[in-house]
Write an enzyme that holds these catalytic residues in place. Sequence first.
Site, PDB file in Angstrom:
ATOM      1  CG  ASN A 130      12.735  39.498  35.010  1.00  0.00           C
ATOM      2  OD1 ASN A 130      13.059  38.638  35.179  1.00  0.00           O
ATOM      3  ND2 ASN A 130      13.807  40.591  34.513  1.00  0.00           N
ATOM      4  CG  ASP A 170      20.342  36.810  31.179  1.00  0.00           C
ATOM      5  OD1 ASP A 170      19.388  37.347  30.637  1.00  0.00           O
ATOM      6  OD2 ASP A 170      21.318  37.470  31.890  1.00  0.00           O
TER       7      ASP A 170
HETATM    8  C1  IPE Z   1      17.788  37.230  35.496  1.00  0.00           C
HETATM    9  O1  IPE Z   1      18.000  37.731  34.187  1.00  0.00           O
HETATM   10  C2  IPE Z   1      16.383  36.864  35.784  1.00  0.00           C
HETATM   11  C3  IPE Z   1      16.043  35.689  34.743  1.00  0.00           C
HETATM   12  C4  IPE Z   1      16.788  35.057  34.129  1.00  0.00           C
HETATM   13  C5  IPE Z   1      14.761  35.337  35.058  1.00  0.00           C
HETATM   14  P1  IPE Z   1      17.924  39.530  33.891  1.00  0.00           P
HETATM   15  O2  IPE Z   1      18.003  39.653  32.530  1.00  0.00           O
HETATM   16  O3  IPE Z   1      16.506  40.088  34.445  1.00  0.00           O
HETATM   17  O4  IPE Z   1      19.153  39.978  34.784  1.00  0.00           O
HETATM   18  P2  IPE Z   1      19.817  41.395  34.637  1.00  0.00           P
HETATM   19  O5  IPE Z   1      18.502  42.504  34.628  1.00  0.00           O
HETATM   20  O6  IPE Z   1      20.636  41.231  33.213  1.00  0.00           O
HETATM   21  O7  IPE Z   1      20.421  41.504  36.011  1.00  0.00           O
HETATM   22  C1  IPE Z   2      15.949  36.167  30.065  1.00  0.00           C
HETATM   23  O1  IPE Z   2      16.411  36.583  29.049  1.00  0.00           O
HETATM   24  C2  IPE Z   2      14.329  35.697  30.669  1.00  0.00           C
HETATM   25  C3  IPE Z   2      13.984  36.483  31.242  1.00  0.00           C
HETATM   26  C4  IPE Z   2      14.501  37.229  32.191  1.00  0.00           C
HETATM   27  C5  IPE Z   2      12.442  36.426  31.349  1.00  0.00           C
HETATM   28  P1  IPE Z   2      16.024  38.238  28.768  1.00  0.00           P
HETATM   29  O2  IPE Z   2      14.933  38.634  28.382  1.00  0.00           O
HETATM   30  O3  IPE Z   2      16.893  38.457  30.020  1.00  0.00           O
HETATM   31  O4  IPE Z   2      17.194  38.328  27.689  1.00  0.00           O
HETATM   32  P2  IPE Z   2      18.351  39.414  27.458  1.00  0.00           P
HETATM   33  O5  IPE Z   2      19.298  39.416  28.588  1.00  0.00           O
HETATM   34  O6  IPE Z   2      17.515  40.905  27.378  1.00  0.00           O
HETATM   35  O7  IPE Z   2      19.100  39.103  26.316  1.00  0.00           O
HETATM   36 MG    MG Z   3      18.692  39.084  30.772  1.00  0.00          MG
END
Ligand code: IPE
Ligand code: IPE
Ligand code: MG
Length: 264
Positions: free
Chosen positions: A86, A38
């Site tokens: 996502n 993340d």
């Molecule tokens: C969790 O991260 C999913 C992945 C790392 C693929 P998100 O960024 O989607 O989670 P939330 O929305 O902060 O809970």
């Molecule tokens: C994790 O990074 C990757 C995916 C969920 C695909 P994020 O895209 O959630 O990055 P933040 O949390 O918005 O910084």
């Molecule tokens: Mg994230």
Amino acid sequence: MQYDEHKLVEYFADAPAGVGFSDLDLNNIPHHISCIMDGNGRWATSRGLARTEGHKAGIVSLREIITACVRLGVDVLSAYAFSTENWNRPQHEVNVLMHLFAKTFIDELPLLKRENVRVVFLGDISALPKKTRDVFERGLAECADHTGMTLALAVNYGARAEITRAVRQIALDAAAGKIDPGAIDDDMVASHLYTAGLPDPELVIRTSGELRLSNYLLWQVAYSEFYVTDTYWPDFDRWGLVDAILAYQGRDRRFGGLSKTEEA
Ligand code: IPE
Ligand code: IPE
Ligand code: MG
């Protein structure tokens, strides 16, 4: 899993100040390490870049963590790449991610071959765009004879969907008279999850400081140790992994019982 000591020492040479690589107990490395990757978006925006640049940078980290886990003799590395939630992101970001997943699998095939990495997917990959799905299927075929570390990539993965799917399959088997409902136990449920056959993760690492599971491996993490670092995923590297494993090795895993010192 057996590891090559020479390659291990070489890969972890030159530890930066403050990283206690020499304190690591190489006989107590988790069998299964799981990463919630993340913080890609925030990594990018903090640099004035588009969020998708963060996803590209995140691939470099995944490559490093795969290699580091192979060097350490980890049996299973799982990584949360795309959740069932996502899809709610802007279409452009979803499109870039789907393209990146396919491109990365092709680009990293030489690494997966060289390191004998077995690949499995967790999640419903049948719902991915055809191009991505096709690349995944071809890549899986190319890795089919690999016998080393298992890389479990969670793509279009959601733990509630996984458990619901398992319950549905078991109910269908019961309705068809193939199983006795009285025989349903933990092992049967586990054997219907995407992770069937894999050990539960001993260590779950979440980058970017978020203190939640975001629908990840709800069943499998019942007794996992959690390690959260503020580091964004694109900045997470082998030394961050060492810190996480050191933290794990300092935990007192009681599984509902008493700690070893209390038992004595
Ligand atoms: C969790 O991260 C999913 C992945 C790392 C693929 P998100 O960024 O989607 O989670 P939330 O929305 O902060 O809970
Ligand atoms: C994790 O990074 C990757 C995916 C969920 C695909 P994020 O895209 O959630 O990055 P933040 O949390 O918005 O910084
Ligand atoms: Mg994230």
